[in-house]
Design a protein around this motif. Structure first.
Motif, PDB file in Angstrom:
ATOM      1  N   LEU A   1       0.797  11.527  -4.748  1.00 19.95           N
ATOM      2  CA  LEU A   1       0.511  11.687  -3.321  1.00 19.95           C
ATOM      3  C   LEU A   1       0.578  10.353  -2.592  1.00 19.95           C
ATOM      4  O   LEU A   1       1.048  10.278  -1.444  1.00 19.95           O
ATOM      5  CB  LEU A   1      -0.868  12.325  -3.130  1.00 19.95           C
ATOM      6  N   VAL A   2       0.113   9.304  -3.233  1.00 20.80           N
ATOM      7  CA  VAL A   2       0.199   7.968  -2.622  1.00 20.80           C
ATOM      8  C   VAL A   2       1.668   7.578  -2.442  1.00 20.80           C
ATOM      9  O   VAL A   2       2.065   7.045  -1.398  1.00 20.80           O
ATOM     10  CB  VAL A   2      -0.533   6.923  -3.485  1.00 20.80           C
ATOM     11  N   LEU A   3       2.495   7.858  -3.461  1.00 25.40           N
ATOM     12  CA  LEU A   3       3.924   7.557  -3.349  1.00 25.40           C
ATOM     13  C   LEU A   3       4.550   8.348  -2.202  1.00 25.40           C
ATOM     14  O   LEU A   3       5.383   7.823  -1.447  1.00 25.40           O
ATOM     15  CB  LEU A   3       4.635   7.885  -4.659  1.00 25.40           C
ATOM     16  N   ALA A   4       4.151   9.605  -2.044  1.00 26.70           N
ATOM     17  CA  ALA A   4       4.664  10.415  -0.937  1.00 26.70           C
ATOM     18  C   ALA A   4       4.230   9.848   0.400  1.00 26.70           C
ATOM     19  O   ALA A   4       5.002   9.838   1.372  1.00 26.70           O
ATOM     20  CB  ALA A   4       4.183  11.861  -1.082  1.00 26.70           C
ATOM     21  N   PHE A   5       2.984   9.351   0.463  1.00 27.10           N
ATOM     22  CA  PHE A   5       2.461   8.755   1.699  1.00 27.10           C
ATOM     23  C   PHE A   5       3.251   7.509   2.094  1.00 27.10           C
ATOM     24  O   PHE A   5       3.332   7.157   3.275  1.00 27.10           O
ATOM     25  CB  PHE A   5       0.980   8.423   1.500  1.00 27.10           C
ATOM     26  N   ALA A   6       3.847   6.835   1.122  1.00 28.16           N
ATOM     27  CA  ALA A   6       4.634   5.627   1.386  1.00 28.16           C
ATOM     28  C   ALA A   6       6.062   5.943   1.829  1.00 28.16           C
ATOM     29  O   ALA A   6       6.865   5.051   2.009  1.00 28.16           O
ATOM     30  CB  ALA A   6       4.659   4.741   0.144  1.00 28.16           C
TER      31      ALA A   6
END
Length: 322
Positions: free
Chosen positions: A68-73
């Motif tokens: 999810l953090v990677l998607a947020f980036a």
């Protein structure tokens, strides 16, 4: 792969901190359980549970948060998309040295076969033109989105005299500049693919061949038309002229100067297969655009799958959903 907002990757420290906290909590739990000497009391405080299975849901949860953090980036990737607007002018050397047989069955025959393969693989929306040059340069087919006449003209190439490389560049630029602008009032991007086996031998208006090529290359650079060059042939090439064997080695240096001076790339091929490989590389450059695509949704979907697996693992092995 790259990220539209790379600074957001710093949030990955959060799942890393959770991982460390989980490890610490597991060690503290074991120490707490060892304080009890009563087996029955120990079973009620720290009941026996599966070994590695009890860590699966935690691992999946941390993986879901990380994704999810990677998607947020805002992750992005690049892909090749067929260019639907543009011009490629193919200039092929038909000088006498192209009759050399150091490339089977001859330089010209191998060049024709590779050119046909190159043209056939270009996107249909791309305009393609053909120019041949020996003692002079001739535009055989003006750039057109109908590739059939270009393929037919390649089949009709024949051997001539000298090597007027400078005239070939000027002729290619004239053919490109004669094209009308698009509906937006701007001309489509254009490139010249110049294939030759030797040094230029014919200049223009009292210039040396090298001077003509140098000025033509500068004109291409000024016009924003890169020239992708191919030096074709081996150092051992020869032709027979009036019963005398004359060496006609390929000249990669001359081709490299044209490419670098115009903003293009230079290539060298000594066999038909190598020439095909070179044309494949050039096709990817002049026939396709590299576009950046947002793939956030893929990472979001993966995170959702991991979240579902987290709940499933906890339900199966821990009899509860975290």
């Amino acid at each position: 792969m790259s990220f539209g907002e790379p600074w957001r990757l710093a949030i990955l420290l959060a799942p890393l901190a959770l991982l460390l906290a989980y490890v610490v909590a597991q060690r503290s739990r074991r120490k707490y359980a060892l304080r009890f000497t009563s087996v029955d009391l120990l079973a009620s405080v720290a009941p026996r549970r599966p070994g590695w299975q009890r860590h699966v849901s935690a691992a999946l949860m941390l993986a879901a948060v990380s994704v999810l953090v990677l998607a947020f980036a805002r992750p992005t990737t690049t892909k090749k998309v067929a260019r639907q607007r543009g011009t490629v002018l193919l200039a092929i050397d038909t000088s006498g040295s192209m009759a050399a047989t150091d490339v089977t069955p001859s330089r010209l025959v191998a060049a024709e076969a590779a050119a046909r393969r190159f043209i056939a693989g270009l996107p249909s929306g791309l305009k393609v033109g053909l120019l041949s040059f020996d003692s002079s340069a001739r535009v055989l087919v003006t750039p057109t989105s109908d590739h059939v006449p270009v393929l037919a003209a390649v089949d009709g190439l024949s051997i001539g005299g000298g090597t007027a490389t400078g005239d070939a560049i000027y002729g290619a630029l004239a053919a490109v500049s004669a094209l009308p602008p698009g509906a937006d009032g701007k001309k489509a991007p254009a490139a010249v693919v110049l294939m030759s086996d030797g040094s230029p031998t014919i200049g223009r208006a009292g210039q040396t061949p090298e001077e003509t090529v140098s000025e033509a290359t500068a004109a291409a650079s000024k016009a924003g038309v890169p020239i992708e060059t191919i030096a074709f042939g081996t150092p051992a090439g020869t032709v027979v002229i009036q019963g005398e064997t004359v060496p006609v080695p390929a000249d990669p240096e001359a081709m490299a100067k044209i490419a670098s001076g115009s903003g293009g790339k230079s290539f060298t091929a000594t066999t038909g297969n190598q020439l095909n490989a070179v044309y494949d590389q050039i096709r990817r450059t002049v026939g396709f655009d590299t576009v950046r695509t947002d793939i956030t949704e893929w990472f979001t979907g993966l995170a959702l799958i991991l979240a579902v697996l987290t709940a499933g693992a906890a339900l199966v092995w821990m009899q509860r959903i975290p």
